[in-house]
Design an enzyme around this catalytic site. Structure first.
Site, PDB file in Angstrom:
ATOM      1  N   CYS A 137      -3.792  69.860 -17.438  1.00  0.00           N
ATOM      2  CA  CYS A 137      -5.249  69.953 -17.290  1.00  0.00           C
ATOM      3  C   CYS A 137      -5.765  68.517 -17.255  1.00  0.00           C
ATOM      4  O   CYS A 137      -5.030  67.606 -16.852  1.00  0.00           O
ATOM      5  CB  CYS A 137      -5.881  70.792 -18.395  1.00  0.00           C
ATOM      6  SG  CYS A 137      -5.588  70.203 -20.081  1.00  0.00           S
ATOM      7  N   TRP A 138      -6.993  68.274 -17.659  1.00  0.00           N
ATOM      8  CA  TRP A 138      -7.551  66.921 -17.549  1.00  0.00           C
ATOM      9  C   TRP A 138      -6.948  65.966 -18.571  1.00  0.00           C
ATOM     10  O   TRP A 138      -6.438  64.898 -18.230  1.00  0.00           O
ATOM     11  CB  TRP A 138      -9.066  66.966 -17.688  1.00  0.00           C
ATOM     12  CG  TRP A 138      -9.726  65.621 -17.876  1.00  0.00           C
ATOM     13  CD1 TRP A 138     -10.535  65.249 -18.899  1.00  0.00           C
ATOM     14  CD2 TRP A 138      -9.620  64.472 -17.028  1.00  0.00           C
ATOM     15  NE1 TRP A 138     -10.955  63.940 -18.745  1.00  0.00           N
ATOM     16  CE2 TRP A 138     -10.396  63.437 -17.600  1.00  0.00           C
ATOM     17  CE3 TRP A 138      -8.930  64.201 -15.838  1.00  0.00           C
ATOM     18  CZ2 TRP A 138     -10.514  62.170 -17.034  1.00  0.00           C
ATOM     19  CZ3 TRP A 138      -9.043  62.939 -15.263  1.00  0.00           C
ATOM     20  CH2 TRP A 138      -9.827  61.941 -15.854  1.00  0.00           C
TER      21      TRP A 138
END
Length: 345
Positions: free
Chosen positions: A93-94
């Protein structure tokens, strides 16, 4: 589930699919090349959960996320079954936080083995600060129409390491660079593609790259790469005007005339009103050779100005009347020899 640093995470990406669980908008802006997007939240859902987190706290945001994701968990598992017949997945994810951990829990519950990217996509983008430092980059320079891209292709066939930045950018680098090319990637994703290509190469062996500006069309080189290139040695191709005119006619002559006209108009101020008028008249009559001559008058003058700034970095000049790419590539290798140019820049 296990966690891996970015280089280890990428090392087995050909064998095990990479899953990006960020929102579609985040994925569209830029992602690890080859990754599949299975978003935990839609764009609107992510925005709403972010507001809840900010104004009402983490606990309520988590509950809101569970309400959204719960009904779609089976569908997410179906998606992964269509992507991966095996049982090993790489997920990010980020920042490598709750989104990737939650999806990994779901997939591991369904029988998959998951590896998470430490630091998430943010750590992948951080590769740019170090990846270009120790590389031996040699630039291939030359006036417009010299066939630099074709020379790179021939160097690659002869076993040399090359990076075709214009191919990654879907743009040939001039006012005419978009003609006949697909849409350019986002700036962020272009830089990801550049990182991906450099990671495939041996950093201890020389790499040939076309001498480019800081931008190629609407996308920009990673700043660290651009700074490296500004100090790298240059091999200067000097090809006769007639050969360059013929190459431009061959490369662009079959494209739509209106598209070519719009490109000519882009450089009207620099080319001059009379020259633009003449070029458009020649284009209308099908005299593409005269069009190419007029355009090269402008591009050659611009290139000579740029060349003056980098003359101290020119390590070899290769002259040719015909400009055959394979012959030029062989001459480059003969002049360079088989030694890696450590310390040449």
């Amino acid at each position: 589930m296990q966690h891996q640093a970015v280089k280890d995470f990428l090392s087995n990406s050909d064998e095990h699919p990479i899953i990006d669980v960020r929102s579609p908008a985040e994925f569209e802006k830029g992602h690890i090349p080859g990754a599949h997007n299975i978003p935990l939240f839609s764009n609107d859902e992510r925005a709403q959960i972010g507001k809840t987190y900010k104004h009402q706290g983490k606990d309520l945001a988590v509950k809101e996320g569970l309400k959204i994701v719960g009904p779609r968990m089976a569908a997410m598992v179906d998606q992964i079954e269509n992507i991966n017949p095996g049982k090993d997945l790489r997920i990010y994810c980020w920042r490598g936080g709750m989104r990737s951990s939650s999806v990994a829990w779901l997939f591991e519950t369904s029988g998959y083995r998951c590896t998470l990217l430490e630091g998430g996509y943010k750590s992948y983008r951080g590769l740019m600060s170090s990846i270009f430092e120790e590389l031996d980059i040699i630039l291939i320079g030359g006036e417009t129409g010299s066939g630099k891209t074709e020379v790179l292709q021939e160097l690659k066939k002869l076993g040399e390491q090359t990076i075709d930045l214009e191919d990654l950018a879907n743009h040939k680098g001039s006012a005419f660079g978009s003609v006949g090319m697909p849409e350019q990637p986002s700036n962020e994703h272009f830089q990801n593609l550049v990182i991906e290509e450099f990671l495939k190469l041996d950093p201890k062996t020389r790499i040939f790259v076309e001498d480019e500006s800081a931008n190629i069309g609407k996308v920009f080189l990673p700043e660290e790469l651009w700074l490296k290139m500004k100090g790298s040695p240059v091999i200067q191709l000097s090809i006769d005007l007639e050969a360059r005119v013929n190459r431009l006619v061959k490369d662009y002559g079959n494209n739509d005339k209106e598209e070519l006209k719009s490109c000519i108009l882009k450089i009207e101020r620099k080319l001059g009103g009379q020259n633009v008028k003449a070029a458009i008249e020649h284009l209308g009559s099908g005299d593409l050779v005269s069009v190419a001559r007029l355009l090269l008058y402008y591009y050659d003058k611009s290139y000579r100005f740029q060349l003056e700034r980098k003359k101290s970095r020119i390590i070899s000049r290769i002259e040719s009347e015909e400009g055959h790419p394979k012959t030029l590539a062989v001459n480059i290798i003969n002049k360079m020899g088989s030694e890696v140019l450590h310390g040449s820049n």
